[in-house]
Structure formats: C-alpha cells, structure tokens
Design a protein around this motif. Structure first.
Motif, PDB file in Angstrom:
ATOM      1  N   HIS A  21       0.819  -1.214   0.000  1.00  0.00           N
ATOM      2  CA  HIS A  21       0.000   0.000   0.000  1.00  0.00           C
ATOM      3  C   HIS A  21       0.853   1.264   0.000  1.00  0.00           C
ATOM      4  N   ILE A 136     -14.277  -5.548   3.823  1.00  0.00           N
ATOM      5  CA  ILE A 136     -13.167  -5.278   4.745  1.00  0.00           C
ATOM      6  C   ILE A 136     -12.534  -6.550   5.301  1.00  0.00           C
ATOM      7  N   LEU A 139      -8.799  -7.224   4.676  1.00  0.00           N
ATOM      8  CA  LEU A 139      -7.914  -6.353   5.446  1.00  0.00           C
ATOM      9  C   LEU A 139      -7.808  -6.837   6.894  1.00  0.00           C
ATOM     10  N   MET A 165      -9.083   2.472   5.492  1.00  0.00           N
ATOM     11  CA  MET A 165     -10.302   2.452   4.698  1.00  0.00           C
ATOM     12  C   MET A 165     -11.432   2.927   5.597  1.00  0.00           C
ATOM     13  N   TRP A 185     -17.372   4.960   0.550  1.00  0.00           N
ATOM     14  CA  TRP A 185     -16.115   4.254   0.822  1.00  0.00           C
ATOM     15  C   TRP A 185     -14.926   5.127   0.435  1.00  0.00           C
ATOM     16  N   LEU A 187     -10.575   4.612   0.462  1.00  0.00           N
ATOM     17  CA  LEU A 187      -9.355   3.866   0.753  1.00  0.00           C
ATOM     18  C   LEU A 187      -8.190   4.807   0.498  1.00  0.00           C
ATOM     19  N   TRP A 188      -7.188   4.810   1.372  1.00  0.00           N
ATOM     20  CA  TRP A 188      -6.128   5.800   1.242  1.00  0.00           C
ATOM     21  C   TRP A 188      -4.818   5.286   1.825  1.00  0.00           C
ATOM     22  N   TYR A 199      -5.552   7.906  -2.985  1.00  0.00           N
ATOM     23  CA  TYR A 199      -6.847   7.550  -2.430  1.00  0.00           C
ATOM     24  C   TYR A 199      -7.728   6.966  -3.533  1.00  0.00           C
ATOM     25  N   THR A 215      -9.713  -4.652  -2.074  1.00  0.00           N
ATOM     26  CA  THR A 215      -9.166  -4.879  -0.737  1.00  0.00           C
ATOM     27  C   THR A 215      -8.362  -6.174  -0.670  1.00  0.00           C
TER      28      THR A 215
END
Length: 287
Positions: A21, A136, A139, A165, A185, A187-188, A199, A215
């Motif tokens: 990530h 999720i 994760l 997230m 939603w 995600l970053w 992001y 994810t």
C-alpha cells in the motif's frame, strides 16, 4: 515477505516495495484497461491525452484522465439507463497503485459478463455476497484494525498506520459521492486521510464484489515491483524498497556459464607447427 523471482518471467522493476500500500502508480494505463478491452470494448482518445472505454451497451464507462480537472485519474461509472445519472461511481487518484485499479477493472469485466444483476448489484447488509462487511474482511485477515474514529464512520487501519479504509453511514449526497471524496467508501495511504498520498473512493451502490477485489489486492502480503529511479512509483520516505535479486542459478546454469567462458579450441589443421631443428622464417624487409 519477498517473492522468489520467476526465472521465466521478466520482472518490471529493480526493487520490491513493501508493504504494497506504500507503492504508487506505475504511470501505465494498459494493465487496467486490458480486462475491458479483452471483452471487445471500444477505446477512444481526446485531444488532451485522456482515454475512454465504454461497454457495448454504454452502461459502463471508464475514463483515464491525466488531463482532467482534478487528481481523479480513473473515473468509473455504471448506469441502469445509459442516458441517466450513474448508478454507482468509483474514482482512483493519480498516485493509486496501478495494481489496485487493475483489480477493480478485472472484477468489473467479470461482473459485466454476468450481466446487470452482477455489475449493478447493490450492497445489502446481511445478504450473503452483497453484505458490505465482506469488503473489509481481507484487510482484517491481515491484521488491519477496525475503529470508530468519529460518529457515523467505521475505519479500518493498516498495522503501520500508513493506510486505511473508511465506511460512512447515513444519508449521503449522490452527486457529491461521484465528484468529491465525500463518498461511502474511501481507501487511502499516507500519514493522514486528510492529506493522503493516494486515495480511492466508491459510492453507495458500488457492488461489493468490486470493492472486495481491491481490498484483496491491497491486503496481499507480497510486495510490488517498482523501479528505484521512478520515485513517483512509491511513497518515498515511507516505503521499504528492497533490491530484486537475480534468481539463484541452478547446477545446469552454472555448467552453461562455465562452458561459455572456455576458450574455443582451434582445429588441429589450423595450429602452426615447426620442428625443433628448424627456425621459423623471419619477416622480410618492409617495402
């Protein structure tokens, strides 16, 4: 975890970036477009360097917008009516790892082949594969922690604190979800969600299967290959680049390398010979 190089596959990079990530874009749009173009979707380019692909029925549209009005590099929308407003929309900014975008478009291509019931499948809590919680789970399995940082928001944060997230509850403005970061939603990656390095956002009705594909890709513990000199392709100062070592040579590789370094023997007929009782002729005078 560093994957072993495959001797039969050329790795596009000289370092592995871990955790993944903390990688960034490769700057190449081909991988993300490929799953859709393989379905026979058309692709068009405008005069500004942007590219667009559309499903044959015009109910799914993907835009690659390096010359867009903001940093939303990828904008993906699906429609019940091709002439109406989008049913759902997703956005990936200009530094999102290309692999994460490709995971989304690959899942989108699969969903499109299954028809509107798949690519327009609305998330519904408690309904098998449509439950938003499923997005999720990948994760959480990798040690990300769930929290409620503020009212109406659930957050899942990476173990290193450099990615997260968020899922926002309650009513949201449909138009804002499609054009801003105020989406269901987000995600970053980076030091803060307020100033992320990259992001991705997805609106309320984005199918769970598409979110989960992303994810799962983010949660994969394998690092991503990048070129060290391309500092835009990873988050410098946060990522851990590790040199990609060549594969360990096999005994056969060693034998071949040794054989290739041996001097080539001249054939017997070409080797000059003279006896010990005779002297080789001296070169004549220059003219």
């Amino acid at each position: 975890m560093t994957p072993k190089p495959d001797p039969h596959h050329e790795i596009d990079g000289d370092v592995y970036v871990s955790p993944r990530h903390l990688a960034s874009t490769t700057g190449i749009d081909d991988p993300a477009f490929a799953p859709l173009l393989e379905l026979g979707w058309s692709i068009e380019h405008d005069d500004h360097g942007n590219a667009y692909t559309n499903a044959p029925d015009r109910k799914v549209r993907v835009g690659y917008l390096p010359e867009g009005e903001d940093d939303g590099l990828w904008r993906i929308n699906a429609y019940r009516d091709p002439f109406g407003p989008p049913t759902w929309g997703a956005c990936f900014n200009d530094r999102t790892p290309t692999e994460f975008v490709t995971a989304f478009t690959t899942a989108l291509a699969t969903a499109y082949e299954h028809g509107p019931d798949a690519y327009l499948a609305r998330p519904v809590a408690g309904i098998d594969e449509h439950d938003p919680f499923l997005a999720i789970v990948p994760l959480l399995k990798q040690g990300w922690e769930i929290d409620r940082p503020r009212w109406g928001v659930f957050a899942i944060q990476a173990p290193d604190g450099l990615a997260g997230m968020e899922f926002t509850t309650g009513d949201l403005d449909p138009e804002a979800e499609l054009s801003t970061r105020d989406a269901r939603w987000q995600l970053w990656a980076g030091k803060s969600i307020d100033r992320p390095v990259w992001y991705a956002t997805a609106s309320t009705d984005t199918p769970v299967a598409l979110l989960t594909a992303v994810t799962e890709c983010v949660a994969d513990p394998a690092p991503l290959p990048r070129w060290l000199q391309d500092t835009y392709s990873y988050i410098k100062g946060m990522a851990q680049p590790t040199p990609i070592l060549p594969p360990t040579p096999t005994p056969l590789d060693v034998r071949r390398a040794v054989a290739s370094r041996r001097p080539v023997a001249l054939p017997a007929a070409s080797v000059p010979r003279w006896s010990t009782t005779s002297r080789p002729a001296l070169p004549g005078p220059r003219r």
